[in-house]
Write an enzyme that holds these catalytic residues in place. Sequence first.
Site, mmCIF file in Angstrom:
data_model
loop_
_atom_site.group_PDB
_atom_site.id
_atom_site.type_symbol
_atom_site.label_atom_id
_atom_site.label_comp_id
_atom_site.label_asym_id
_atom_site.label_seq_id
_atom_site.Cartn_x
_atom_site.Cartn_y
_atom_site.Cartn_z
ATOM 1 N N ASP A 530 0.872 -1.166 0.000
ATOM 2 C CA ASP A 530 0.000 0.000 0.000
ATOM 3 C C ASP A 530 0.918 1.228 0.000
ATOM 4 O OD1 ASP A 530 -2.387 1.563 0.312
ATOM 5 O OD2 ASP A 530 -1.849 1.799 2.418
ATOM 6 N N ASP A 731 -7.327 -1.601 4.159
ATOM 7 C CA ASP A 731 -6.520 -2.754 3.774
ATOM 8 C C ASP A 731 -6.937 -4.038 4.484
ATOM 9 O OD1 ASP A 731 -4.883 -1.208 2.085
ATOM 10 O OD2 ASP A 731 -3.738 -0.514 3.807
#
Length: 832
Positions: A530, A731
């Site tokens: 990420d 996430d």
Amino acid sequence: MTHPVHAAAHTATTAAWTSPQPAHCYHCGLPLGGGERWPALIDGVEHDMCCPGCAAVAQAISDAGQSSYYRERSGYAATAAQASLAPPELALYDNADPRFAARDGNPADSEATLLVEGIRCAACVWLIERRLMQLPGVQHASMNVATERLQVRWHKDRCQPADILGALHAIGYQAWPYDAARHSRQLQQAGRALGRQLFVAGLSMMQVMMYVAPAYLADDGTLDDSMAALMQWASLLLTLPAVCYSALPFFRGAWNSLRARALGMDVPVALGIAAAFGASCIATWRGHGDVYYDSVTMFIFLLLCSRYLELAARRKASAALERMQHGLPASATRLPDWPLGRGSSTVAASALRAGHFILVKPGEAFAADCEIVEGQTSVDLSLLTGESAPQHMARGASVPGGAINASAVVVARVDKPASDSTLSGLLKLIEGAGAEKPQLAQWADRAASRFVAGLLLFALAAFAWWSWYDAARAWPVAIAVLVVSCPCALSLATPSALAAATGRLLGKGVLIVRPHVLETLHRATHIVFDKTGTLTQGRPTVQRIDALGGTAASAALQVAAALEANSVHPIGRALLAAAGEAAVMARWNATDVQELPGQGLEGTVQGIRYRLGNATFVAGIAGAAMLATPGDSDGDGTPVYLGSGGAWIARFLLCDALRPDAQATVDYFRARGKQLVLLSGDSEALTLRVARSLDIPLASGEFLPQQKLAYVQELQQEGAVVAMVGDGINDAAVLSAADVSFAMGSGAALAQAHADTVLMNGQLGAVADTARTAARTMAVMRQNLAWATLYNLTAIPAAALGYLNPWLSGAGMALSSAVVVLNALRLRNEKG
């Protein structure tokens, strides 16, 4: 299960049972011996028990908060020997001990982490797991030989904690709800007992060697028969303490295994000792034949030496957890009248609630997650993050429970009770971690449990063959085969390495939550990152505000900050910091706020409906037409838009610097041939700029959480093994789906809960460090398995062919176990 307490017991009778004569056991009423004491602490008063079993049961009842049993009972309990520690007293754990908690998400299921005493090898693990899985209602049971922790899950309508504890006691193992302090005491007691047994075995071995040396050194006929017989009888007497005391753990383990109709690792050891000692006693009594007193004492001594090393490894593996367990203080100094007054009182940490104010002095630990409201200080976070350098904390700073105040007195407001603190949450993860085993460890357990049966059959076959070929050598060869084999080395090969590696990583601020992390990370083909809070600092700042309508930039910022007032997202914190959180909370109030992960927020401020987020999301309320502003396509920062009904109000440009260890981490995985991918919910231009600066070949921006999830699942369908590194609530789904996942310690709690590994130190470089440790751990595990396999394939046939005598076989067996443990302990001390 019938409870011994009768509600109708008379007061006088109750008093009689509650206060037995000092010469009788407080638990079962049997007379006390005049030797060693076995006390138990009940309601703050120490009472004497007749044996360790009664002491263990009494202490367990007290620890479970059920000491009222002794005030209300109408009769003494059954003795520990009579009930095998599975009496009605165990029913006191049913629905009484909070450590037997309902499982999250399914109130019909319960789970617990138990501490099991008496674990010696993988056969113990196999026996415990098999026995518990036979209980009705037990859904899962996983035992870790290195940490002595048992993770068990059951359906509470079909099974009770007493049934589980009773089943363990029935096969010779004592168990309690896991407690780090008890585990520490248990290891210390085991160390002292093993030390005494080791001393006795060593003393016996040295003395026996003195008496058998003349027989080895004398030429034929030079040693008088009567003198030789005297030395044999002396050797017999000196061997007795080693066999009857030092070898007790092996005999007990073998007996428990046989009683449970299983073949544990202690079975061949006990058979070898008994066979060698029995044959020696017969030869001594008859006055002719070979004696093996020196082999017996040496074998017991060397095997106890290897077990002492194993125990030391277990203590090191539990040291980090024990240190964290004691990180939260038992009490705190509360300021009940602050800020009106500074009067203080000492209260239990468990009594603290959100909104309470506490005084934290230098050297004290913060009893719960707090926010500093007065003063400034340096805080030692090494217990939580592994970072040794103290961090400066001033007014408004959030401090996790367990952090140490290093320099000055501060006043702090409690944000969460101690039971919900950061450290408590980590401890819950740690206690659950390590109970399950990776595939390689499971294979080793299965192989070790089958090894014993094959070994006994092989020893019997060797005895039969030598009885036909050379009967005089049949017995020594059979003993050598039993003694030389080392199933212990095979069973310790993987758990000792895993315990050493996870202990080292925990000390550096990396918490391994799932058992497969090191094994899977070593096999990973793709590393997916990420961006915000992972490759970047996660602390963006507002660089520029562009007013797009008639609203002033300052007013637009206050609207945006009001919408983000309760956000934990880095962008939200940046907007709050730019507006001044105190002013926003005083003047603006957002209602009916809804968050769409990966897109933005929608809510009402001062009666007007607003949207704050990416351009596509805000266009849904502001309209498709948007004025062009400088920097829209330069990728220098993250644009965040604010709009209301039919109007674009403002554009906020936020910049987030790369983490200093981002480049080194990416370079590490690239050098090892891993495929690198960057997925981000930020703009495509900004995502590509970060990817170019780090030389990540595959990058995509404006990815929603479900798109990240679909991307990872597509990679997995193509045969990839995916490691995901993320931060934040967005996430959580992809972290759960990845083959192995990492959550930054500074990220959202939900992301950490779904990750396989939590980077408590908040450093991206810890991912590369974990990968290096994984490579070393897998190498050590393969080395240990290869050594144990090669040793047994070489030594057992050599013993069967008569090339090894019993004492040399014993030395080889002990050495094999020691090599495995020492090789695993190297992982704790390696640099990098």
